[in-house]
Motif scaffolding. Structure first.
Motif, mmCIF file in Angstrom:
data_model
loop_
_atom_site.group_PDB
_atom_site.id
_atom_site.type_symbol
_atom_site.label_atom_id
_atom_site.label_comp_id
_atom_site.label_asym_id
_atom_site.label_seq_id
_atom_site.Cartn_x
_atom_site.Cartn_y
_atom_site.Cartn_z
ATOM 1 N N ARG A 73 0.804 -1.224 0.000
ATOM 2 C CA ARG A 73 0.000 0.000 0.000
ATOM 3 C C ARG A 73 0.839 1.277 0.000
ATOM 4 N N GLU A 74 1.764 1.386 0.917
ATOM 5 C CA GLU A 74 2.558 2.613 1.028
ATOM 6 C C GLU A 74 3.413 2.848 -0.212
ATOM 7 N N ALA A 75 3.954 1.779 -0.779
ATOM 8 C CA ALA A 75 4.754 1.918 -2.001
ATOM 9 C C ALA A 75 3.900 2.438 -3.152
ATOM 10 N N LEU A 76 2.684 1.942 -3.248
ATOM 11 C CA LEU A 76 1.790 2.416 -4.302
ATOM 12 C C LEU A 76 1.450 3.889 -4.104
ATOM 13 N N LEU A 77 1.106 4.258 -2.884
ATOM 14 C CA LEU A 77 0.712 5.645 -2.606
ATOM 15 C C LEU A 77 1.879 6.621 -2.751
ATOM 16 N N ALA A 78 3.107 6.113 -2.770
ATOM 17 C CA ALA A 78 4.270 6.982 -2.993
ATOM 18 C C ALA A 78 4.260 7.543 -4.417
ATOM 19 N N ASP A 79 3.613 6.846 -5.349
ATOM 20 C CA ASP A 79 3.460 7.318 -6.726
ATOM 21 C C ASP A 79 2.228 8.221 -6.765
ATOM 22 N N THR A 80 2.419 9.462 -6.374
ATOM 23 C CA THR A 80 1.291 10.388 -6.249
ATOM 24 C C THR A 80 0.730 10.833 -7.601
ATOM 25 N N ASP A 81 1.420 10.536 -8.698
ATOM 26 C CA ASP A 81 0.871 10.861 -10.014
ATOM 27 C C ASP A 81 -0.212 9.869 -10.425
ATOM 28 N N TRP A 94 -7.528 0.514 1.243
ATOM 29 C CA TRP A 94 -7.704 0.566 -0.203
ATOM 30 C C TRP A 94 -6.905 1.718 -0.807
ATOM 31 N N VAL A 95 -6.576 1.578 -2.097
ATOM 32 C CA VAL A 95 -5.927 2.643 -2.861
ATOM 33 C C VAL A 95 -6.683 2.828 -4.174
ATOM 34 N N GLY A 96 -6.509 3.996 -4.763
ATOM 35 C CA GLY A 96 -7.098 4.275 -6.063
ATOM 36 C C GLY A 96 -6.015 4.373 -7.117
ATOM 37 N N TYR A 97 -6.289 3.845 -8.295
ATOM 38 C CA TYR A 97 -5.411 3.922 -9.466
ATOM 39 C C TYR A 97 -6.121 4.801 -10.478
ATOM 40 N N ASP A 98 -5.544 5.957 -10.787
ATOM 41 C CA ASP A 98 -6.159 6.956 -11.654
ATOM 42 C C ASP A 98 -5.878 6.643 -13.118
ATOM 43 N N PHE A 99 -6.907 6.289 -13.875
ATOM 44 C CA PHE A 99 -6.743 5.977 -15.294
ATOM 45 C C PHE A 99 -6.346 7.208 -16.115
ATOM 46 N N ARG A 100 -6.671 8.388 -15.655
ATOM 47 C CA ARG A 100 -6.385 9.621 -16.408
ATOM 48 C C ARG A 100 -4.960 10.133 -16.225
ATOM 49 N N ALA A 101 -4.191 9.511 -15.364
ATOM 50 C CA ALA A 101 -2.862 10.033 -15.018
ATOM 51 C C ALA A 101 -1.808 9.759 -16.086
ATOM 52 N N GLY A 102 -2.149 9.121 -17.154
ATOM 53 C CA GLY A 102 -1.202 8.793 -18.225
ATOM 54 C C GLY A 102 -1.642 7.492 -18.874
ATOM 55 N N TRP A 106 -2.499 -1.870 -18.309
ATOM 56 C CA TRP A 106 -3.595 -2.792 -18.009
ATOM 57 C C TRP A 106 -3.110 -4.071 -17.349
ATOM 58 N N ASP A 107 -1.857 -4.458 -17.597
ATOM 59 C CA ASP A 107 -1.307 -5.613 -16.883
ATOM 60 C C ASP A 107 -1.194 -5.294 -15.392
ATOM 61 N N GLU A 108 -0.762 -4.073 -15.081
ATOM 62 C CA GLU A 108 -0.681 -3.652 -13.679
ATOM 63 C C GLU A 108 -2.072 -3.603 -13.053
ATOM 64 N N VAL A 109 -3.032 -3.081 -13.783
ATOM 65 C CA VAL A 109 -4.411 -3.021 -13.279
ATOM 66 C C VAL A 109 -4.916 -4.437 -13.006
ATOM 67 N N ALA A 110 -4.663 -5.360 -13.929
ATOM 68 C CA ALA A 110 -5.104 -6.742 -13.739
ATOM 69 C C ALA A 110 -4.444 -7.364 -12.509
ATOM 70 N N GLU A 111 -3.177 -7.065 -12.271
ATOM 71 C CA GLU A 111 -2.483 -7.577 -11.081
ATOM 72 C C GLU A 111 -3.089 -6.991 -9.802
ATOM 73 N N LEU A 112 -3.380 -5.694 -9.828
ATOM 74 C CA LEU A 112 -3.996 -5.054 -8.666
ATOM 75 C C LEU A 112 -5.363 -5.660 -8.359
ATOM 76 N N VAL A 113 -6.148 -5.867 -9.392
ATOM 77 C CA VAL A 113 -7.479 -6.449 -9.211
ATOM 78 C C VAL A 113 -7.351 -7.887 -8.716
ATOM 79 N N ASP A 114 -6.390 -8.629 -9.255
ATOM 80 C CA ASP A 114 -6.156 -10.001 -8.807
ATOM 81 C C ASP A 114 -5.835 -10.034 -7.313
ATOM 82 N N THR A 115 -4.947 -9.163 -6.880
ATOM 83 C CA THR A 115 -4.592 -9.105 -5.460
ATOM 84 C C THR A 115 -5.800 -8.734 -4.612
ATOM 85 N N SER A 116 -6.561 -7.764 -5.066
ATOM 86 C CA SER A 116 -7.740 -7.325 -4.327
ATOM 87 C C SER A 116 -8.767 -8.461 -4.238
ATOM 88 N N TYR A 117 -8.952 -9.176 -5.330
ATOM 89 C CA TYR A 117 -9.863 -10.317 -5.329
ATOM 90 C C TYR A 117 -9.406 -11.339 -4.290
#
Length: 133
Positions: A73-81, A94-102, A106-117
Motif C-alpha cells: 500500500r505505502e509503495a503504491l501511494l508513494a506514486d502520487t501521479d 484501499w488505494v485508487g489507481y487513476d486511469f487519467r494520469a497517463g 492494463w497488466d498492472e491493473v489486472a495484477e492489482l485487481v487479482d490481489t484485491s480479489y
C-alpha cells in the motif's frame, strides 16, 4: 434517497475494467453509491472514487479502487501521479489507481485487481482461480 450515477455506461475504461473483473470466479457487478462495484460476497474493485473533502469533483471518476496487500500500500501511494488515497475506502487499506494520469498499464491493473480479489474472496474461490492457471 438514491445516489446519483457517477459514471457513463459506455466509458472505455469501465469496459476494460469490466472485462478484467468479470473474468474472476463468481464475480458480479452492481451499482452502489453511484459507482460500479465488482464483488463476490465482498467488493473487490470499484470504478470511480473521490478523495476526502472533494466529494463533488469528478477528478477520480475514471479510476479503480482496490485492496492491495498491506505491505504494498505505502509503495503504491508513494506514486502520487498515479495512485491516491480514496475517501471512505482508504482508511480500510484501499488505494485508487487513476486511469487519467497517463497511459494505463492494463497488466498492472489486472495484477492489482487479482490481489484485491484474493484479499476479499472466499478461499474456495481463490483455489478455483488458482486451478485455472
Amino acid at each position: 434517497m438514491p445516489h446519483p450515477v457517477r459514471y457513463a455506461e459506455d466509458d472505455p475504461y469501465l469496459a476494460k475494467l469490466r472485462d478484467i473483473c468479470l473474468a474472476f470466479p463468481q464475480s458480479a457487478e452492481k451499482a452502489s453509491h453511484g459507482h460500479p462495484n465488482f464483488y463476490t460476497r465482498k467488493v473487490f474493485a470499484v470504478f470511480g472514487g473521490v478523495v476526502k473533502g472533494d466529494h463533488d469533483s469528478d477528478r477520480y471518476a475514471q479510476s479503480v479502487l482496490v485492496l492491495p496487500d498491506a505491505g504494498e500500500r505505502e509503495a503504491l501511494l508513494a506514486d502520487t501521479d498515479r495512485y491516491f488515497h480514496p475517501a471512505y475506502y482508504g482508511p480500510s487499506g484501499w488505494v485508487g489507481y487513476d486511469f487519467r494520469a497517463g497511459d494505463v498499464d492494463w497488466d498492472e491493473v489486472a495484477e492489482l485487481v487479482d490481489t484485491s480479489y484474493r484479499n476479499t474472496a472466499l478461499i474456495t474461490l481463490v483455489r478455483e482461480l488458482d486451478t485455472r492457471g
